[in-house]
Design a protein around this motif. Structure first.
Motif, mmCIF file in Angstrom:
data_model
loop_
_atom_site.group_PDB
_atom_site.id
_atom_site.type_symbol
_atom_site.label_atom_id
_atom_site.label_comp_id
_atom_site.label_asym_id
_atom_site.label_seq_id
_atom_site.Cartn_x
_atom_site.Cartn_y
_atom_site.Cartn_z
ATOM 1 N N TYR A 20 -3.342 8.018 -10.680
ATOM 2 C CA TYR A 20 -3.864 6.460 -10.434
ATOM 3 C C TYR A 20 -5.283 6.537 -9.377
ATOM 4 O O TYR A 20 -5.471 7.513 -8.493
ATOM 5 C CB TYR A 20 -2.794 5.977 -9.448
ATOM 6 C CG TYR A 20 -1.525 5.773 -10.326
ATOM 7 C CD1 TYR A 20 -1.559 4.949 -11.092
ATOM 8 C CD2 TYR A 20 -0.364 6.453 -9.928
ATOM 9 C CE1 TYR A 20 -0.275 4.632 -12.112
ATOM 10 C CE2 TYR A 20 0.760 6.397 -10.464
ATOM 11 C CZ TYR A 20 0.923 5.351 -11.607
ATOM 12 O OH TYR A 20 2.077 5.122 -12.336
ATOM 13 N N THR A 21 -5.829 5.570 -9.554
ATOM 14 C CA THR A 21 -6.667 5.199 -8.843
ATOM 15 C C THR A 21 -6.441 3.685 -7.914
ATOM 16 O O THR A 21 -5.298 3.176 -8.129
ATOM 17 C CB THR A 21 -8.357 4.618 -9.578
ATOM 18 O OG1 THR A 21 -8.131 3.667 -10.300
ATOM 19 C CG2 THR A 21 -8.683 6.033 -10.315
ATOM 20 N N ASP A 22 -7.335 3.261 -7.006
ATOM 21 C CA ASP A 22 -7.046 2.005 -6.342
ATOM 22 C C ASP A 22 -6.734 0.830 -7.339
ATOM 23 O O ASP A 22 -6.104 -0.178 -7.280
ATOM 24 C CB ASP A 22 -7.958 1.637 -5.445
ATOM 25 C CG ASP A 22 -8.064 2.638 -4.111
ATOM 26 O OD1 ASP A 22 -7.023 3.358 -4.011
ATOM 27 O OD2 ASP A 22 -8.854 2.452 -3.395
ATOM 28 N N ASP A 23 -7.459 0.886 -8.521
ATOM 29 C CA ASP A 23 -7.527 -0.180 -9.456
ATOM 30 C C ASP A 23 -6.235 -0.210 -10.216
ATOM 31 O O ASP A 23 -5.853 -1.259 -10.854
ATOM 32 C CB ASP A 23 -8.774 -0.084 -10.661
ATOM 33 C CG ASP A 23 -10.194 -0.080 -9.669
ATOM 34 O OD1 ASP A 23 -9.932 -0.847 -8.488
ATOM 35 O OD2 ASP A 23 -11.066 0.656 -9.674
ATOM 36 N N ASN A 24 -5.990 0.952 -10.625
ATOM 37 C CA ASN A 24 -4.559 0.843 -11.669
ATOM 38 C C ASN A 24 -3.393 1.433 -11.135
ATOM 39 O O ASN A 24 -2.522 1.558 -11.976
ATOM 40 C CB ASN A 24 -4.957 1.859 -13.090
ATOM 41 C CG ASN A 24 -4.986 3.312 -12.421
ATOM 42 O OD1 ASN A 24 -4.724 3.809 -11.325
ATOM 43 N ND2 ASN A 24 -4.972 4.216 -13.425
ATOM 44 N N LEU A 25 -2.970 1.373 -9.878
ATOM 45 C CA LEU A 25 -1.993 1.648 -9.309
ATOM 46 C C LEU A 25 -0.795 0.765 -9.510
ATOM 47 O O LEU A 25 -0.899 -0.564 -9.679
ATOM 48 C CB LEU A 25 -2.150 1.688 -7.664
ATOM 49 C CG LEU A 25 -0.822 2.422 -6.891
ATOM 50 C CD1 LEU A 25 -1.179 3.971 -7.131
ATOM 51 C CD2 LEU A 25 -1.203 2.142 -5.439
ATOM 52 N N ASP A 26 0.337 1.134 -10.064
ATOM 53 C CA ASP A 26 1.394 -0.012 -10.847
ATOM 54 C C ASP A 26 2.049 -0.349 -9.573
ATOM 55 O O ASP A 26 2.129 -0.059 -8.434
ATOM 56 C CB ASP A 26 2.158 0.768 -11.742
ATOM 57 C CG ASP A 26 3.341 1.538 -11.382
ATOM 58 O OD1 ASP A 26 4.117 1.228 -10.256
ATOM 59 O OD2 ASP A 26 3.570 2.668 -11.726
ATOM 60 N N VAL A 27 2.713 -1.554 -9.867
ATOM 61 C CA VAL A 27 3.382 -2.381 -8.888
ATOM 62 C C VAL A 27 4.517 -1.917 -7.960
ATOM 63 O O VAL A 27 4.873 -2.172 -7.167
ATOM 64 C CB VAL A 27 3.688 -3.876 -9.408
ATOM 65 C CG1 VAL A 27 2.371 -4.642 -9.762
ATOM 66 C CG2 VAL A 27 4.647 -3.752 -10.589
ATOM 67 N N PHE A 28 5.257 -0.704 -8.706
ATOM 68 C CA PHE A 28 6.120 -0.049 -8.203
ATOM 69 C C PHE A 28 5.777 0.998 -7.158
ATOM 70 O O PHE A 28 6.766 1.682 -6.556
ATOM 71 C CB PHE A 28 7.287 0.348 -9.155
ATOM 72 C CG PHE A 28 7.730 -0.773 -10.167
ATOM 73 C CD1 PHE A 28 8.447 -1.833 -9.539
ATOM 74 C CD2 PHE A 28 7.238 -1.011 -11.366
ATOM 75 C CE1 PHE A 28 9.072 -2.893 -10.517
ATOM 76 C CE2 PHE A 28 7.581 -1.773 -12.168
ATOM 77 C CZ PHE A 28 8.558 -3.006 -11.752
ATOM 78 N N HIS A 29 4.439 1.203 -7.326
ATOM 79 C CA HIS A 29 3.998 2.451 -6.547
ATOM 80 C C HIS A 29 3.465 1.835 -5.107
ATOM 81 O O HIS A 29 2.606 1.163 -4.992
ATOM 82 C CB HIS A 29 2.989 3.025 -7.271
ATOM 83 C CG HIS A 29 2.741 4.536 -6.936
ATOM 84 N ND1 HIS A 29 2.872 5.752 -7.685
ATOM 85 C CD2 HIS A 29 2.306 5.078 -5.800
ATOM 86 C CE1 HIS A 29 2.391 6.661 -7.221
ATOM 87 N NE2 HIS A 29 2.181 6.288 -5.935
ATOM 88 N N THR A 30 4.218 2.419 -3.958
ATOM 89 C CA THR A 30 3.592 2.283 -2.707
ATOM 90 C C THR A 30 2.396 3.041 -2.429
ATOM 91 O O THR A 30 2.421 4.295 -2.474
ATOM 92 C CB THR A 30 4.553 2.354 -1.642
ATOM 93 O OG1 THR A 30 5.674 1.552 -1.906
ATOM 94 C CG2 THR A 30 4.134 2.369 -0.139
#
Ligand SMILES: [Zn+2]
Length: 82
Positions: A39-49
């Motif tokens: 992940y990058t800051d742009d594509n981090l999914d909503v469940f990932h802290t």
């Protein structure tokens, strides 16, 4: 930078290892352990802290203690050089 003093050996004010902590967020395959997504800051999914730990840790270059920067700064502030 601020003055540091090691709270463990209480003498070292000058030799330190600055450990920069840069987290890499990944999604791995639960079975194989293979990295499936980085992940990058742009594509981090909503469940990932996202990583919210300290940006750096400090190691005393004399006794080897590893602590948060604030521990070294606070001890230096309480024991100022005259
Ligand atoms: Zn030390």
């Amino acid at each position: 930078m601020e003055p540091y003093l090691c709270p463990n050996c209480k003498t070292n004010r000058s030799r330190f290892n600055i450990i920069e902590q840069r987290a890499k967020s990944v999604k791995i395959n639960p079975k194989s352990g293979e990295v499936e997504v980085e992940y990058t800051d742009d594509n981090l999914d909503v469940f990932h802290t996202p990583y919210n730990g300290p940006a750096k840790k400090i190691q005393c270059g004399s006794c080897g203690l590893i602590e948060n920067e604030q521990s070294f700064v606070a001890y230096a502030n309480h024991n100022r050089l005259s």
